[in-house]
Scaffold this active site. Structure first.
Site, PDB file in Angstrom:
ATOM      1  CG  ASP A  88      -2.027  -0.947   1.212  1.00  0.00           C
ATOM      2  OD1 ASP A  88      -2.121  -1.723   0.241  1.00  0.00           O
ATOM      3  OD2 ASP A  88      -2.820  -0.957   2.178  1.00  0.00           O
TER       4      ASP A  88
ATOM      5  CG  HIS B 263       2.112  -0.070   4.463  1.00  0.00           C
ATOM      6  ND1 HIS B 263       1.858  -1.102   5.351  1.00  0.00           N
ATOM      7  CD2 HIS B 263       0.936   0.596   4.307  1.00  0.00           C
ATOM      8  CE1 HIS B 263       0.582  -1.063   5.715  1.00  0.00           C
ATOM      9  NE2 HIS B 263       0.004  -0.041   5.107  1.00  0.00           N
TER      10      HIS B 263
END
Length: 207
Positions: free
Chosen positions: A34, A173
């Site tokens: 992400d 991430h």
């Protein structure tokens, strides 16, 4: 008392059964990233994935995708999948739905994907009903928590390896906030998955 993220997760899962939390009938696992693309971190992630013959899904913030179109192309060229993570990383709970939808649509110009992950996992049932007409809304079953600066990476690695099952959707991430933790976790996690014989695949878009 402040509710823990795990409590919020359980509530969300009950309220949002139509979202993709995992793929229980699938023997593969699905690693996702992400908040990118990032000009330094995402290429490093791509190198790690290549080394372990893994495919993944990158849920990109539209603003970042616009600013780093070359990285977006690299992700595509290496046959990974791209997902929409809104244009400005908006929270569904604290923004008007009309503004939220517009922001997601704005991101679609640079992500061109029918996969959507709500930033912070924050999305209302009414927003799910509206968005699922166009998107597969992807949540997760394993959260690395690599965004925590004080994360005990040794314990985190042990936890996410234990939680990984066939059909798991795992979140990392590719962001500056997570960089140090990601660089400790990801290589060892990919090696673990490979040693267990898991096929690491990208998610498929909605036809």
């Amino acid at each position: 008392m402040k509710r823990t993220f795990e409590t919020i997760y359980r509530i969300l899962k009950r309220l949002a059964p139509s979202c993709i939390w995992n793929k229980p009938k699938d023997a593969s696992i699905y690693i996702t990233f992400d908040d990118g693309p990032h000009p330094r971190i995402t290429p490093w992630v791509l190198d790690q994935l290549k080394e372990h013959s893994a495919k993944a899904t990158f849920f990109m913030v539209g603003e970042n995708a616009v600013n780093h179109g070359d990285i977006v192309q690299s992700v595509k060229d290496q046959e990974h999948c791209i997902g929409n993570h809104s244009f400005n990383h908006l929270k569904g709970w604290s923004n008007r739905s009309s503004k939220y939808y517009q922001n997601i649509e704005k991101a679609s110009a640079s992500t061109s994907s029918t996969l959507f992950r709500p930033p912070y996992g924050q999305i209302r049932p009414s927003q799910i009903r509206f968005l699922k007409k166009q998107y597969q809304i992807v949540m997760w079953s394993v959260l690395s928590k690599d965004y925590l600066k004080n994360l005990n990476c040794k314990r985190a690695l042990k936890r996410i390896c234990k939680q990984t099952k066939p059909g798991s959707v795992i979140v990392f991430h590719d962001s500056e906030k997570a960089e140090n933790q990601l660089k400790q976790l990801l290589p060892e996690y990919l090696a673990f998955c490979k040693s267990k014989g898991f096929e690491m695949k990208a998610l498929s878009e909605k036809p």
